[in-house]
Design a protein around this motif. Structure first.
Motif, PDB file in Angstrom:
ATOM      1  N   ASP A 150      43.269  50.965  47.787  1.00 30.56           N
ATOM      2  CA  ASP A 150      44.219  50.970  47.034  1.00 30.56           C
ATOM      3  C   ASP A 150      45.521  50.123  47.314  1.00 30.56           C
ATOM      4  O   ASP A 150      46.703  50.409  46.892  1.00 30.56           O
ATOM      5  N   GLY A 151      45.353  49.148  48.323  1.00 30.99           N
ATOM      6  CA  GLY A 151      46.414  48.188  48.381  1.00 30.99           C
ATOM      7  C   GLY A 151      46.446  46.798  47.587  1.00 30.99           C
ATOM      8  O   GLY A 151      45.571  46.846  46.782  1.00 30.99           O
ATOM      9  N   ARG A 152      47.300  46.000  47.757  1.00 32.61           N
ATOM     10  CA  ARG A 152      47.519  44.844  46.914  1.00 32.61           C
ATOM     11  C   ARG A 152      46.981  43.685  47.928  1.00 32.61           C
ATOM     12  O   ARG A 152      46.909  43.710  49.158  1.00 32.61           O
ATOM     13  N   ILE A 153      46.510  42.495  47.251  1.00 34.63           N
ATOM     14  CA  ILE A 153      46.495  41.370  48.036  1.00 34.63           C
ATOM     15  C   ILE A 153      47.036  40.178  47.225  1.00 34.63           C
ATOM     16  O   ILE A 153      46.994  40.186  45.859  1.00 34.63           O
ATOM     17  N   LYS A 154      47.805  39.200  48.097  1.00 35.64           N
ATOM     18  CA  LYS A 154      48.435  38.249  47.260  1.00 35.64           C
ATOM     19  C   LYS A 154      47.936  37.043  47.916  1.00 35.64           C
ATOM     20  O   LYS A 154      48.159  36.588  49.240  1.00 35.64           O
ATOM     21  N   ILE A 155      47.610  35.892  47.253  1.00 30.00           N
ATOM     22  CA  ILE A 155      47.207  34.536  47.941  1.00 30.00           C
ATOM     23  C   ILE A 155      48.252  33.713  47.390  1.00 30.00           C
ATOM     24  O   ILE A 155      48.364  33.497  45.958  1.00 30.00           O
ATOM     25  N   LEU A 156      48.832  32.875  47.918  1.00 34.38           N
ATOM     26  CA  LEU A 156      49.932  31.795  47.799  1.00 34.38           C
ATOM     27  C   LEU A 156      49.523  30.541  48.244  1.00 34.38           C
ATOM     28  O   LEU A 156      49.186  30.296  49.288  1.00 34.38           O
ATOM     29  N   ILE A 157      49.394  29.499  47.004  1.00 31.40           N
ATOM     30  CA  ILE A 157      49.159  28.250  47.606  1.00 31.40           C
ATOM     31  C   ILE A 157      50.402  27.273  47.229  1.00 31.40           C
ATOM     32  O   ILE A 157      50.922  27.319  46.205  1.00 31.40           O
ATOM     33  N   PHE A 158      50.674  26.562  48.278  1.00 26.91           N
ATOM     34  CA  PHE A 158      51.889  25.660  48.057  1.00 26.91           C
ATOM     35  C   PHE A 158      51.474  24.166  48.021  1.00 26.91           C
ATOM     36  O   PHE A 158      50.607  23.639  48.951  1.00 26.91           O
ATOM     37  N   TYR A 159      51.799  23.688  46.820  1.00 27.57           N
ATOM     38  CA  TYR A 159      51.240  22.182  46.351  1.00 27.57           C
ATOM     39  C   TYR A 159      52.123  21.279  45.706  1.00 27.57           C
ATOM     40  O   TYR A 159      52.580  21.738  44.687  1.00 27.57           O
ATOM     41  N   LYS A 160      52.567  20.455  46.342  1.00 29.75           N
ATOM     42  CA  LYS A 160      53.439  19.498  45.874  1.00 29.75           C
ATOM     43  C   LYS A 160      54.856  20.279  45.169  1.00 29.75           C
ATOM     44  O   LYS A 160      54.998  19.720  44.141  1.00 29.75           O
ATOM     45  N   GLY A 161      55.150  21.088  45.904  1.00 31.75           N
ATOM     46  CA  GLY A 161      56.450  21.688  45.807  1.00 31.75           C
ATOM     47  C   GLY A 161      56.369  22.541  44.842  1.00 31.75           C
ATOM     48  O   GLY A 161      57.513  23.347  44.566  1.00 31.75           O
ATOM     49  N   GLU A 162      55.240  23.184  44.421  1.00 30.27           N
ATOM     50  CA  GLU A 162      54.945  24.260  43.460  1.00 30.27           C
ATOM     51  C   GLU A 162      54.265  25.494  44.296  1.00 30.27           C
ATOM     52  O   GLU A 162      53.761  25.227  45.247  1.00 30.27           O
ATOM     53  N   LYS A 163      54.834  26.846  44.333  1.00 31.54           N
ATOM     54  CA  LYS A 163      54.102  28.126  44.601  1.00 31.54           C
ATOM     55  C   LYS A 163      53.231  28.634  43.751  1.00 31.54           C
ATOM     56  O   LYS A 163      53.832  28.888  42.550  1.00 31.54           O
ATOM     57  N   ILE A 164      51.868  28.614  43.720  1.00 32.39           N
ATOM     58  CA  ILE A 164      51.151  28.905  42.835  1.00 32.39           C
ATOM     59  C   ILE A 164      50.342  30.473  43.325  1.00 32.39           C
ATOM     60  O   ILE A 164      49.863  30.387  44.735  1.00 32.39           O
ATOM     61  N   ALA A 165      50.228  31.337  42.666  1.00 35.47           N
ATOM     62  CA  ALA A 165      49.737  32.807  43.255  1.00 35.47           C
ATOM     63  C   ALA A 165      48.574  33.152  42.706  1.00 35.47           C
ATOM     64  O   ALA A 165      48.306  33.187  41.104  1.00 35.47           O
ATOM     65  N   ILE A 166      47.682  33.881  43.255  1.00 37.93           N
ATOM     66  CA  ILE A 166      46.679  34.920  42.711  1.00 37.93           C
ATOM     67  C   ILE A 166      47.075  36.233  43.363  1.00 37.93           C
ATOM     68  O   ILE A 166      47.389  36.563  44.586  1.00 37.93           O
ATOM     69  N   ARG A 167      47.388  37.139  42.267  1.00 42.65           N
ATOM     70  CA  ARG A 167      47.756  38.559  42.565  1.00 42.65           C
ATOM     71  C   ARG A 167      46.360  39.477  42.292  1.00 42.65           C
ATOM     72  O   ARG A 167      45.772  39.417  41.177  1.00 42.65           O
ATOM     73  N   HIS A 168      46.264  40.600  43.266  1.00 44.80           N
ATOM     74  CA  HIS A 168      45.032  41.203  43.049  1.00 44.80           C
ATOM     75  C   HIS A 168      45.467  42.786  43.587  1.00 44.80           C
ATOM     76  O   HIS A 168      46.133  43.065  44.484  1.00 44.80           O
ATOM     77  N   GLN A 169      45.224  43.787  42.670  1.00 44.02           N
ATOM     78  CA  GLN A 169      45.311  45.073  42.728  1.00 44.02           C
ATOM     79  C   GLN A 169      44.031  45.902  43.204  1.00 44.02           C
ATOM     80  O   GLN A 169      43.021  45.702  42.268  1.00 44.02           O
ATOM     81  N   ASN A 170      43.906  46.507  44.635  1.00 47.50           N
ATOM     82  CA  ASN A 170      42.584  46.992  44.703  1.00 47.50           C
ATOM     83  C   ASN A 170      42.677  48.549  43.950  1.00 47.50           C
ATOM     84  O   ASN A 170      43.773  48.818  43.681  1.00 47.50           O
ATOM     85  N   GLY A 171      41.720  49.129  44.129  1.00 44.88           N
ATOM     86  CA  GLY A 171      41.693  50.554  43.178  1.00 44.88           C
ATOM     87  C   GLY A 171      40.173  51.083  43.911  1.00 44.88           C
ATOM     88  O   GLY A 171      39.270  50.638  43.799  1.00 44.88           O
ATOM     89  N   VAL A 172      40.391  52.538  44.100  1.00 49.06           N
ATOM     90  CA  VAL A 172      39.237  53.293  44.514  1.00 49.06           C
ATOM     91  C   VAL A 172      38.208  53.452  43.374  1.00 49.06           C
ATOM     92  O   VAL A 172      37.026  53.228  43.193  1.00 49.06           O
ATOM     93  N   LEU A 173      38.809  53.288  42.075  1.00 46.35           N
ATOM     94  CA  LEU A 173      37.949  53.628  40.670  1.00 46.35           C
ATOM     95  C   LEU A 173      37.990  51.915  40.200  1.00 46.35           C
ATOM     96  O   LEU A 173      38.833  51.107  40.188  1.00 46.35           O
ATOM     97  N   ASP A 174      36.857  51.702  39.604  1.00 50.50           N
ATOM     98  CA  ASP A 174      36.734  50.112  38.954  1.00 50.50           C
ATOM     99  C   ASP A 174      37.821  49.976  38.054  1.00 50.50           C
ATOM    100  O   ASP A 174      38.239  49.049  38.103  1.00 50.50           O
ATOM    101  N   GLU A 175      38.152  51.022  37.293  1.00 47.65           N
ATOM    102  CA  GLU A 175      39.155  50.412  36.096  1.00 47.65           C
ATOM    103  C   GLU A 175      40.496  50.083  36.588  1.00 47.65           C
ATOM    104  O   GLU A 175      41.399  49.723  35.929  1.00 47.65           O
ATOM    105  N   VAL A 176      40.738  50.574  37.879  1.00 47.96           N
ATOM    106  CA  VAL A 176      42.235  50.398  38.495  1.00 47.96           C
ATOM    107  C   VAL A 176      42.150  48.880  38.893  1.00 47.96           C
ATOM    108  O   VAL A 176      43.509  48.306  39.116  1.00 47.96           O
ATOM    109  N   ARG A 177      41.150  48.301  39.502  1.00 48.14           N
ATOM    110  CA  ARG A 177      41.210  46.900  40.022  1.00 48.14           C
ATOM    111  C   ARG A 177      41.486  45.960  39.060  1.00 48.14           C
ATOM    112  O   ARG A 177      41.136  45.959  37.811  1.00 48.14           O
ATOM    113  N   ASN A 178      42.495  45.071  39.102  1.00 47.87           N
ATOM    114  CA  ASN A 178      42.794  43.766  38.289  1.00 47.87           C
ATOM    115  C   ASN A 178      43.267  42.711  39.005  1.00 47.87           C
ATOM    116  O   ASN A 178      43.933  42.891  40.174  1.00 47.87           O
TER     117      ASN A 178
END
Length: 229
Positions: A150-178
């Motif tokens: 039930d933790g979070r994951i964040k992936i940050l890509i730094f490209y040509k002066g921009e910070k681009i993110a992928i944000r993920h929420q884990n969850g024990v139940l399927d409907e919680v994950r996004n």
């Protein structure tokens, strides 16, 4: 093979080595660069977990990862806040290029995430698209009452002066994950997108996260948010 061809091969070998290494400084080396004055200037209040260094066409850089120590549990150090800064060496003077700040968040009315920390195993500091500029990819995450589940994951890509993110929420139940993907991610070179997707697969293989069913298809279709609802 003529001399010109030999020099070209040597150049490629050197370039590949420089941009593929995940080089970081030893503690003694890091202390010489990240001095008390530097920490004060750039607001580095927490212990430096690791200091990466690399050089590319844009210059020489240091990426400092810091984590606040907030006790221990089962011999593991807990961290409630993290901070990272990228410092460019400009003729001997350090200048900040970007920074990251995050902290544990409330997951219920009375319960916070347990810890947050940098996942250096999945981070990279390489010239992914071979344009002579390193594209740092920094991954960090949290755990909660159920650990990674039930933790979070964040992936940050730094490209040509921009910070681009992928944000993920884990969850024990399927409907919680996004998962949420910045729209600019899909404008990145294909090699960088593929690198990040491979990292996401590795995170799943190591049981550190479960991305929603069909996430690869959703990303292929340039979806910016997907879940299992």
């Amino acid at each position: 093979m003529d001399q010109k061809s030999i020099f070209y091969i040597i150049f490629l070998l050197i370039t590949t080595t420089v941009f593929s290494q995940k080089a970081y400084l030893s503690k003694s080396e890091a202390d010489k660069v990240i001095t008390p004055d530097v920490k004060k200037e750039f607001g580095l209040e927490f212990p430096a977990f690791r200091v990466y260094n690399y050089s590319d066409k844009a210059g020489k850089f240091y990426i400092v990862l810091t984590e606040k120590n907030d006790g221990t549990r089962d011999a593991d150090t807990l961290h409630h806040k993290i901070k990272a800064v990228c410092l460019k060496n400009n003729a001997g003077k350090l200048e900040k290029s970007w920074e990251i700040n995050d902290f544990v968040t409330l997951v219920s009315n009375s319960e916070y995430e347990e810890s947050i920390w940098f996942w250096t195993k999945y981070s990279s500091f390489t010239d992914i698209d071979k344009d002579g500029i390193v594209e740092p990819v920094i991954v960090y995450g949290t755990n909660g009452y159920n650990g990674y589940d039930d933790g979070r994951i964040k992936i940050l890509i730094f490209y040509k002066g921009e910070k681009i993110a992928i944000r993920h929420q884990n969850g024990v139940l399927d409907e919680v994950r996004n998962t949420e993907v910045d729209s600019k991610f899909y404008k990145l070179p294909e090699s960088i997108q593929n690198h990040v997707k491979k990292t996401m697969k590795t995170i799943m293989e190591h049981d550190k996260g479960i991305f929603p069913y069909g996430w690869e298809k959703n990303m292929k279709n340039h979806k910016t948010k997907f879940d299992e609802n």
